[in-house]
Design a protein around this motif. Structure first.
Motif, PDB file in Angstrom:
ATOM      1  N   ASN A 118       0.859  -1.186   0.000  1.00  0.00           N
ATOM      2  CA  ASN A 118       0.000   0.000   0.000  1.00  0.00           C
ATOM      3  C   ASN A 118       0.894   1.234   0.000  1.00  0.00           C
ATOM      4  O   ASN A 118       1.192   1.816   1.043  1.00  0.00           O
ATOM      5  N   THR A 119       1.338   1.612  -1.183  1.00  0.00           N
ATOM      6  CA  THR A 119       2.342   2.664  -1.307  1.00  0.00           C
ATOM      7  C   THR A 119       1.814   4.041  -0.915  1.00  0.00           C
ATOM      8  O   THR A 119       2.595   4.925  -0.558  1.00  0.00           O
ATOM      9  N   LEU A 120       0.488   4.241  -0.959  1.00  0.00           N
ATOM     10  CA  LEU A 120      -0.065   5.548  -0.620  1.00  0.00           C
ATOM     11  C   LEU A 120      -0.096   5.787   0.883  1.00  0.00           C
ATOM     12  O   LEU A 120      -0.311   6.912   1.323  1.00  0.00           O
ATOM     13  N   ARG A 121       0.121   4.757   1.651  1.00  0.00           N
ATOM     14  CA  ARG A 121      -0.011   4.859   3.104  1.00  0.00           C
ATOM     15  C   ARG A 121       0.894   5.947   3.691  1.00  0.00           C
ATOM     16  O   ARG A 121       0.487   6.702   4.575  1.00  0.00           O
ATOM     17  N   LYS A 122       2.096   6.065   3.207  1.00  0.00           N
ATOM     18  CA  LYS A 122       3.048   7.031   3.756  1.00  0.00           C
ATOM     19  C   LYS A 122       2.701   8.464   3.371  1.00  0.00           C
ATOM     20  O   LYS A 122       3.019   9.402   4.098  1.00  0.00           O
ATOM     21  N   ARG A 123       2.062   8.641   2.216  1.00  0.00           N
ATOM     22  CA  ARG A 123       1.805   9.991   1.718  1.00  0.00           C
ATOM     23  C   ARG A 123       0.489  10.581   2.207  1.00  0.00           C
ATOM     24  O   ARG A 123       0.329  11.787   2.232  1.00  0.00           O
ATOM     25  N   LEU A 124      -0.473   9.713   2.555  1.00  0.00           N
ATOM     26  CA  LEU A 124      -1.791  10.206   2.938  1.00  0.00           C
ATOM     27  C   LEU A 124      -2.089   9.814   4.385  1.00  0.00           C
ATOM     28  O   LEU A 124      -2.273   8.639   4.694  1.00  0.00           O
ATOM     29  N   TRP A 127      -4.727   7.224   5.558  1.00  0.00           N
ATOM     30  CA  TRP A 127      -4.557   5.804   5.247  1.00  0.00           C
ATOM     31  C   TRP A 127      -3.586   5.126   6.211  1.00  0.00           C
ATOM     32  O   TRP A 127      -3.127   4.028   5.954  1.00  0.00           O
ATOM     33  N   ARG A 128      -3.298   5.759   7.346  1.00  0.00           N
ATOM     34  CA  ARG A 128      -2.356   5.176   8.302  1.00  0.00           C
ATOM     35  C   ARG A 128      -2.872   3.855   8.886  1.00  0.00           C
ATOM     36  O   ARG A 128      -2.091   3.042   9.373  1.00  0.00           O
ATOM     37  N   HIS A 129      -4.191   3.649   8.876  1.00  0.00           N
ATOM     38  CA  HIS A 129      -4.765   2.399   9.399  1.00  0.00           C
ATOM     39  C   HIS A 129      -4.563   1.228   8.430  1.00  0.00           C
ATOM     40  O   HIS A 129      -4.779   0.079   8.791  1.00  0.00           O
ATOM     41  N   VAL A 130      -4.149   1.533   7.223  1.00  0.00           N
ATOM     42  CA  VAL A 130      -3.953   0.503   6.195  1.00  0.00           C
ATOM     43  C   VAL A 130      -2.563  -0.109   6.367  1.00  0.00           C
ATOM     44  O   VAL A 130      -1.580   0.616   6.515  1.00  0.00           O
ATOM     45  N   PRO A 131      -2.451  -1.442   6.350  1.00  0.00           N
ATOM     46  CA  PRO A 131      -1.119  -2.049   6.479  1.00  0.00           C
ATOM     47  C   PRO A 131      -0.215  -1.640   5.315  1.00  0.00           C
ATOM     48  O   PRO A 131      -0.669  -1.530   4.185  1.00  0.00           O
ATOM     49  N   VAL A 139      -8.101  -7.754  -0.394  1.00  0.00           N
ATOM     50  CA  VAL A 139      -9.241  -7.243  -1.147  1.00  0.00           C
ATOM     51  C   VAL A 139      -9.044  -5.762  -1.422  1.00  0.00           C
ATOM     52  O   VAL A 139      -8.679  -4.991  -0.532  1.00  0.00           O
ATOM     53  N   HIS A 140      -9.269  -5.395  -2.658  1.00  0.00           N
ATOM     54  CA  HIS A 140      -9.235  -3.995  -3.093  1.00  0.00           C
ATOM     55  C   HIS A 140     -10.701  -3.544  -3.160  1.00  0.00           C
ATOM     56  O   HIS A 140     -11.391  -3.791  -4.160  1.00  0.00           O
ATOM     57  N   ARG A 141     -11.185  -2.938  -2.089  1.00  0.00           N
ATOM     58  CA  ARG A 141     -12.602  -2.566  -2.006  1.00  0.00           C
ATOM     59  C   ARG A 141     -12.882  -1.307  -2.813  1.00  0.00           C
ATOM     60  O   ARG A 141     -12.064  -0.383  -2.877  1.00  0.00           O
ATOM     61  N   PHE A 142     -14.083  -1.267  -3.392  1.00  0.00           N
ATOM     62  CA  PHE A 142     -14.490  -0.103  -4.171  1.00  0.00           C
ATOM     63  C   PHE A 142     -14.426   1.167  -3.331  1.00  0.00           C
ATOM     64  O   PHE A 142     -13.848   2.172  -3.750  1.00  0.00           O
ATOM     65  N   ALA A 143     -15.020   1.154  -2.145  1.00  0.00           N
ATOM     66  CA  ALA A 143     -15.117   2.371  -1.337  1.00  0.00           C
ATOM     67  C   ALA A 143     -13.744   2.935  -0.995  1.00  0.00           C
ATOM     68  O   ALA A 143     -13.540   4.157  -1.049  1.00  0.00           O
ATOM     69  N   ASP A 144     -12.801   2.068  -0.634  1.00  0.00           N
ATOM     70  CA  ASP A 144     -11.462   2.544  -0.286  1.00  0.00           C
ATOM     71  C   ASP A 144     -10.804   3.246  -1.465  1.00  0.00           C
ATOM     72  O   ASP A 144     -10.159   4.283  -1.315  1.00  0.00           O
ATOM     73  N   ASN A 145     -10.931   2.668  -2.639  1.00  0.00           N
ATOM     74  CA  ASN A 145     -10.274   3.226  -3.816  1.00  0.00           C
ATOM     75  C   ASN A 145     -11.043   4.403  -4.401  1.00  0.00           C
ATOM     76  O   ASN A 145     -10.437   5.343  -4.918  1.00  0.00           O
ATOM     77  N   ALA A 146     -12.373   4.394  -4.276  1.00  0.00           N
ATOM     78  CA  ALA A 146     -13.174   5.525  -4.761  1.00  0.00           C
ATOM     79  C   ALA A 146     -12.827   6.797  -4.003  1.00  0.00           C
ATOM     80  O   ALA A 146     -12.917   7.903  -4.551  1.00  0.00           O
ATOM     81  N   ALA A 147     -12.401   6.652  -2.750  1.00  0.00           N
ATOM     82  CA  ALA A 147     -12.025   7.826  -1.968  1.00  0.00           C
ATOM     83  C   ALA A 147     -10.826   8.551  -2.574  1.00  0.00           C
ATOM     84  O   ALA A 147     -10.593   9.731  -2.303  1.00  0.00           O
ATOM     85  N   LEU A 148     -10.053   7.863  -3.407  1.00  0.00           N
ATOM     86  CA  LEU A 148      -8.916   8.479  -4.091  1.00  0.00           C
ATOM     87  C   LEU A 148      -9.325   9.149  -5.393  1.00  0.00           C
ATOM     88  O   LEU A 148      -8.518   9.865  -6.000  1.00  0.00           O
ATOM     89  N   GLY A 149     -10.545   8.874  -5.855  1.00  0.00           N
ATOM     90  CA  GLY A 149     -11.015   9.444  -7.107  1.00  0.00           C
ATOM     91  C   GLY A 149     -10.890   8.484  -8.269  1.00  0.00           C
ATOM     92  O   GLY A 149     -10.396   7.356  -8.125  1.00  0.00           O
TER      93      GLY A 149
END
Length: 201
Positions: A118-124, A127-131, A139-149
């Motif tokens: 999860n490379t975005l974890r450090k920048r955002l 998303w700190r709760h994401v491993p 699982v790549h959930r729709f809601a998690d990824n939709a939040a990025l646009g």
């Protein structure tokens, strides 16, 4: 239904509807055979060493309907597996029609060969709760990824945010139960694994 929702940076509301609604299979899927081959490469190429039926993948594709049986236009489930490797790199995708092809809006990777970062974890910060790294099923959930646009659904981004799959997957049926729950598609657990798996030890 095709409008866009404010705050999701261009993600179509129709995609959200497909992801969130309770669904079922519109038709019963069957596994497709691997594409036919014309034979191994000619000449003295090293690629001949890699020519093997073990590298064949197979898939099944099923159009989807709402729980009441009304078809969901342009929505489908795809499951991809190795034809001659049981329970290795099995992937399920929830796909929607988008332009000239289909767009993957959610994905489950089971028994993956490589970990997911999860490379975005450090920048955002949100998303700190994401491993930072997931070693197993995820699982790549729709809601998690939709939040990025909408950019998260482009092929180059490939749904960058993933979470571990809850519980352990000990069988193809466990995988299907997870797909049912995550994608909200009823009636998947009776889909058989590929016929080619039956001959494997």
């Amino acid at each position: 239904m095709g409008g866009r929702r404010a705050g999701d940076h261009g993600v179509p509301e129709a995609w959200r509807h497909i992801a969130e609604t309770e669904k079922t299979l519109l038709t019963w899927p069957t596994w497709r055979d691997p594409p036919p081959r014309s034979g191994p490469p000619r000449g003295g190429s090293r690629r001949e060493d890699l020519y093997s039926a073990a590298a064949d993948t197979i898939d099944l594709i099923a159009p989807l309907a709402e729980k009441n049986g009304l078809g969901l236009e342009g929505a489908r489930l795809r499951i991809v597996a190795w034809a001659h490797r049981r329970e290795a790199d099995v992937t399920a995708t929830l796909e929607v029609a988008g332009g000239r092809s289909f767009v993957t809006i959610a994905r489950i990777d089971a028994w993956p060969a490589d970990p997911h970062a999860n490379t975005l974890r450090k920048r955002l910060p949100r998303w700190r709760h994401v491993p930072s790294m997931i070693e197993g099923h995820h699982v790549h959930r729709f809601a998690d990824n939709a939040a990025l646009g909408a950019v998260a659904f482009e092929p180059a981004r490939n749904l960058p945010v993933a979470m571990p799959v809850p519980g352990d997957l000990r069988s193809f049926r466990d995988f299907l139960r997870t797909v049912e729950a995550e994608f909200r598609i009823a009636g998947l657990v009776d889909i058989p694994p590929p016929d080619s798996w039956e001959s494997l030890i």
